[in-house]
Design an enzyme around this catalytic site. Structure first.
Site, PDB file in Angstrom:
ATOM      1  N   GLU A 116      50.699  35.961  38.477  1.00  0.00           N
ATOM      2  CA  GLU A 116      51.082  37.124  37.668  1.00  0.00           C
ATOM      3  C   GLU A 116      51.565  38.185  38.639  1.00  0.00           C
ATOM      4  O   GLU A 116      51.074  38.279  39.769  1.00  0.00           O
ATOM      5  CB  GLU A 116      49.876  37.619  36.871  1.00  0.00           C
ATOM      6  CG  GLU A 116      49.451  36.589  35.829  1.00  0.00           C
ATOM      7  CD  GLU A 116      48.303  37.015  34.939  1.00  0.00           C
ATOM      8  OE1 GLU A 116      47.489  37.850  35.366  1.00  0.00           O
ATOM      9  OE2 GLU A 116      48.222  36.492  33.818  1.00  0.00           O
ATOM     10  N   ASN A 128      36.121  42.337  33.078  1.00  0.00           N
ATOM     11  CA  ASN A 128      35.925  43.062  34.348  1.00  0.00           C
ATOM     12  C   ASN A 128      37.008  44.114  34.601  1.00  0.00           C
ATOM     13  O   ASN A 128      36.722  45.205  35.065  1.00  0.00           O
ATOM     14  CB  ASN A 128      35.786  42.087  35.530  1.00  0.00           C
ATOM     15  CG  ASN A 128      36.967  41.187  35.714  1.00  0.00           C
ATOM     16  OD1 ASN A 128      37.712  40.916  34.761  1.00  0.00           O
ATOM     17  ND2 ASN A 128      37.163  40.706  36.914  1.00  0.00           N
ATOM     18  N   CYS A 145      37.394  39.193  40.738  1.00  0.00           N
ATOM     19  CA  CYS A 145      37.623  37.802  41.154  1.00  0.00           C
ATOM     20  C   CYS A 145      38.057  37.731  42.620  1.00  0.00           C
ATOM     21  O   CYS A 145      37.836  36.724  43.279  1.00  0.00           O
ATOM     22  CB  CYS A 145      38.623  37.117  40.239  1.00  0.00           C
ATOM     23  SG  CYS A 145      40.154  38.003  40.073  1.00  0.00           S
TER      24      CYS A 145
HETATM   25  P1  NAD Z   1      31.810  33.358  30.708  1.00  0.00           P
HETATM   26  O1  NAD Z   1      32.326  32.222  31.513  1.00  0.00           O
HETATM   27  O2  NAD Z   1      31.027  33.053  29.466  1.00  0.00           O
HETATM   28  O3  NAD Z   1      33.017  34.298  30.237  1.00  0.00           O
HETATM   29  C1  NAD Z   1      34.029  34.751  31.105  1.00  0.00           C
HETATM   30  C2  NAD Z   1      35.183  35.250  30.230  1.00  0.00           C
HETATM   31  O4  NAD Z   1      35.768  34.157  29.544  1.00  0.00           O
HETATM   32  C3  NAD Z   1      34.736  36.207  29.117  1.00  0.00           C
HETATM   33  O5  NAD Z   1      35.709  37.198  28.970  1.00  0.00           O
HETATM   34  C4  NAD Z   1      34.635  35.341  27.868  1.00  0.00           C
HETATM   35  O6  NAD Z   1      34.899  36.050  26.680  1.00  0.00           O
HETATM   36  C5  NAD Z   1      35.713  34.329  28.125  1.00  0.00           C
HETATM   37  N1  NAD Z   1      35.425  33.030  27.542  1.00  0.00           N
HETATM   38  C6  NAD Z   1      34.281  32.307  27.661  1.00  0.00           C
HETATM   39  N2  NAD Z   1      34.394  31.145  26.998  1.00  0.00           N
HETATM   40  C7  NAD Z   1      35.632  31.140  26.445  1.00  0.00           C
HETATM   41  C8  NAD Z   1      36.360  30.203  25.661  1.00  0.00           C
HETATM   42  N3  NAD Z   1      35.841  29.004  25.316  1.00  0.00           N
HETATM   43  N4  NAD Z   1      37.611  30.528  25.251  1.00  0.00           N
HETATM   44  C9  NAD Z   1      38.173  31.711  25.614  1.00  0.00           C
HETATM   45  N5  NAD Z   1      37.543  32.629  26.367  1.00  0.00           N
HETATM   46  C10 NAD Z   1      36.295  32.338  26.788  1.00  0.00           C
HETATM   47  O7  NAD Z   1      30.916  34.198  31.634  1.00  0.00           O
HETATM   48  P2  NAD Z   1      30.509  35.726  31.711  1.00  0.00           P
HETATM   49  O8  NAD Z   1      29.016  35.817  31.768  1.00  0.00           O
HETATM   50  O9  NAD Z   1      31.204  36.585  30.698  1.00  0.00           O
HETATM   51  O10 NAD Z   1      31.112  36.037  33.109  1.00  0.00           O
HETATM   52  C11 NAD Z   1      30.574  35.356  34.200  1.00  0.00           C
HETATM   53  C12 NAD Z   1      31.576  34.609  34.987  1.00  0.00           C
HETATM   54  O11 NAD Z   1      32.891  34.700  34.490  1.00  0.00           O
HETATM   55  C13 NAD Z   1      31.645  35.197  36.367  1.00  0.00           C
HETATM   56  O12 NAD Z   1      30.704  34.588  37.195  1.00  0.00           O
HETATM   57  C14 NAD Z   1      33.033  34.921  36.812  1.00  0.00           C
HETATM   58  O13 NAD Z   1      33.088  33.678  37.483  1.00  0.00           O
HETATM   59  C15 NAD Z   1      33.820  34.744  35.551  1.00  0.00           C
HETATM   60  N6  NAD Z   1      34.800  35.817  35.315  1.00  0.00           N
HETATM   61  C16 NAD Z   1      35.948  35.782  36.018  1.00  0.00           C
HETATM   62  C17 NAD Z   1      36.901  36.771  35.829  1.00  0.00           C
HETATM   63  C18 NAD Z   1      38.184  36.759  36.602  1.00  0.00           C
HETATM   64  O14 NAD Z   1      38.814  37.794  36.727  1.00  0.00           O
HETATM   65  N7  NAD Z   1      38.638  35.626  37.121  1.00  0.00           N
HETATM   66  C19 NAD Z   1      36.643  37.792  34.926  1.00  0.00           C
HETATM   67  C20 NAD Z   1      35.454  37.797  34.208  1.00  0.00           C
HETATM   68  C21 NAD Z   1      34.529  36.795  34.408  1.00  0.00           C
END
Ligand code: NAD
Length: 475
Positions: A457, A151, A283
């Protein structure tokens, strides 16, 4: 020309030749932008060995040397912001001005870490016996493994890298495979700024496989992750099983409390603009809107009209105010929130359906009359959907605001000092913004409580997760 994608291990950029690769897709057009190489197990081993070797010298590097490199990176960020920003809009989707703004603001993060890394102090403890000399030093924890999301591809990665490197650690970072160009650009900047080989390593792959391999490795001493709560819990559990330190920046479901003494017109307009930033994929995005009964209609009308006027389009078009969602899977995810709301009697006031055009476009959407236990009121939407509900009583709205397991950001609009003080004390959140949006500056701590994470952070806290405390006593 889009960014050349590669791994960056031990100071070398390694191409996809002979490696598995994946397509990187433009979310506005579905066009393939490039091929991202995945790290093989041998690549991960090489990164681990390089980071361990580099740590032996980097841990003893002068803070002045670290500071100089971070300053150089800040300068390069400013110089290269337009090119990096264009690539980030191509693979992430946000409007160009937001991309460039992210990079320029991150130059400040690099500068902040350059300044603060020179001030990692210890302390002398007065001894019980005057012959004893006892003191505390803070030392770098060692090799770090970091995982950053799509994001804010630039911001999330550079904050972790600057903190690790500034503290004297070395780092292996797996960036977001969907939007990789910003992390590649960061690798190039550190390379060009003269960072010794092995201090920073960038890998890509299947997220669960890479994180599992790196976290289990005895070489890795610290794990830092930004992403969703479920994945954060998995990684924290694995890190716990191997007794590794963690920083977890996880999801949120930020409550917005608009009281009837607020400047409602201004609050509604500002909140609408803040809501659609990065298409709501933030987030700390304002998520649940609680508006006091007396001003509810006024707020809703202004909020909806402002959102109705937002120009949605390709982030490279100059009049675009909101781009596409970063990945195809996020569009059906938005529709599920809308369907659940409508099934529970929710009233769709604006938007609600994907736009009928190529790309992952979902419009600003506003829903009212929804029960507190609906999906949109309890799960992180991570998109441009805003539920708006009325409240009457301050204590009741505080209870509702605190009712979820999340505790990241929160927003309060009131002109009463008493209400502002009461609510800011009562909210279970890592960040409370009163009458404006002021989080995520380099000099302020960013982090959550409850399921939203562990550690901060930025701010003076920025190095805490990357340092261990050593007590020395002698006679
Ligand atoms: P997701 O949960 O599959 O992935 C979110 C992020 O985590 C991605 O960058 C992915 O590469 C990474 N990830 C996933 N599984 C991982 C693992 N086992 N080890 C290391 N990294 C891993 O979901 P998505 O469809 O990509 O995003 C949806 C959800 O992710 C959103 O609803 C939101 O809650 C969350 N998200 C949060 C932030 C944040 O800034 N906190 C950023 C991006 C996504």
């Amino acid at each position: 020309m889009y960014e050349t994608l590669s791994l960056y291990i031990d100071g070398e950029f390694l191409s996809g030749e002979g490696r598995k690769t994946q397509d990187v897709i433009n979310p506005a057009t579905h066009e393939v932008l490039g091929q991202l190489p995945h790290a093989s197990q041998a690549d991960l081993d090489r990164a681990l060995t390089a980071a361990a070797r580099a740590f032996e010298t980097w841990r003893d590097s002068s803070p002045m040397q670290r500071s100089e490199i971070l300053r150089k990176v800040a300068q390069l960020s400013r110089e290269r912001a337009q090119d990096i920003g264009r690539n980030m809009t191509l693979d992430q989707g946000k409007p160009l001005a937001e991309s460039v703004g992210e990079i320029v603001s991150c130059a400040d993060h690099a500068d902040w870490h350059a300044e603060e890394c020179r001030r990692i102090y210890g302390r002398v403890i007065p001894p019980r016996n005057p012959a004893v000399h006892q003191y505390v030093v803070r030392e770098p924890v060692g090799v770090c493994a970091a995982f950053t999301p799509w994001n804010f591809p630039y911001n999330q990665a550079i904050r972790k890298i600057c903190a690790a490197i500034g503290a004297g650690c070395t780092i292996i970072l797996k960036g977001p495979e969907d939007s990789p160009s910003a992390v590649m650009a960061i690798a190039r900047m550190f390379h060009d700024a003269g960072l010794p080989p092995g201090v920073l390593n960038i890998v890509w792959g299947v997220p669960s496989e890479v994180s599992d391999y790196l976290i289990r490795s005895p070489i890795v001493r610290k794990v830092s992750f930004t992403g969703s709560v479920p994945v954060g819990k998995q990684l924290a559990a694995l890190a716990g099983a191997h007794m590794k330190r963690i920083t977890m920046e996880l999801g949120g479901h930020s409550p917005v409390l608009v009281f009837d003494d607020a400047d409602v017109e201004k609050a509604a307009k500002q909140l609408a603009r803040f809501k659609i930033r990065n298409a709501g994929q933030v987030c700390v995005s304002p998520t649940r809107f609680y508006v006091q009964q007396k001003v509810f209609d006024h707020f809703l009308e202004t909020f909806v009209e402002t959102l109705r006027g937002i120009k949605v389009g390709d982030g490279l078009e100059s009049d675009t105010e909101m781009g596409p969602l970063a990945h195809e899977r996020r569009v059906p995810a938005m529709s599920r929130f809308v369907e659940d709301s409508v099934a529970r009697g929710g009233k769709l006031v604006l938007g609600g359906e994907p736009l009928d055009r190529k790309g992952n476009f979902f419009p600003p959407t506003v829903i009212t009359d929804i029960p507190q236990d609906s999906m949109i009121m309890t799960e992180e939407p991570f998109g441009p959907i805003a539920p708006v509900v009325p409240f009457t009583d301050t204590e009741e709205v505080i209870r509702q605001a605190n009712s979820l397991p999340f505790g990241l950001s929160s927003y309060v609009f009131t002109t009463s000092l008493q209400t502002a003080n009461r609510v800011s004390r009562a909210l279970e959140a890592g960040m409370v913004n009163i009458n404006h949006f002021g989080s995520a500056l380099p000099e302020t701590p960013f982090g959550g409580v409850k399921d939203s994470g562990i550690g901060s952070e930025g701010g003076l806290e920025t190095f805490d997760g990357y340092l261990v405390t050593k007590f020395v006593t002698s006679i």
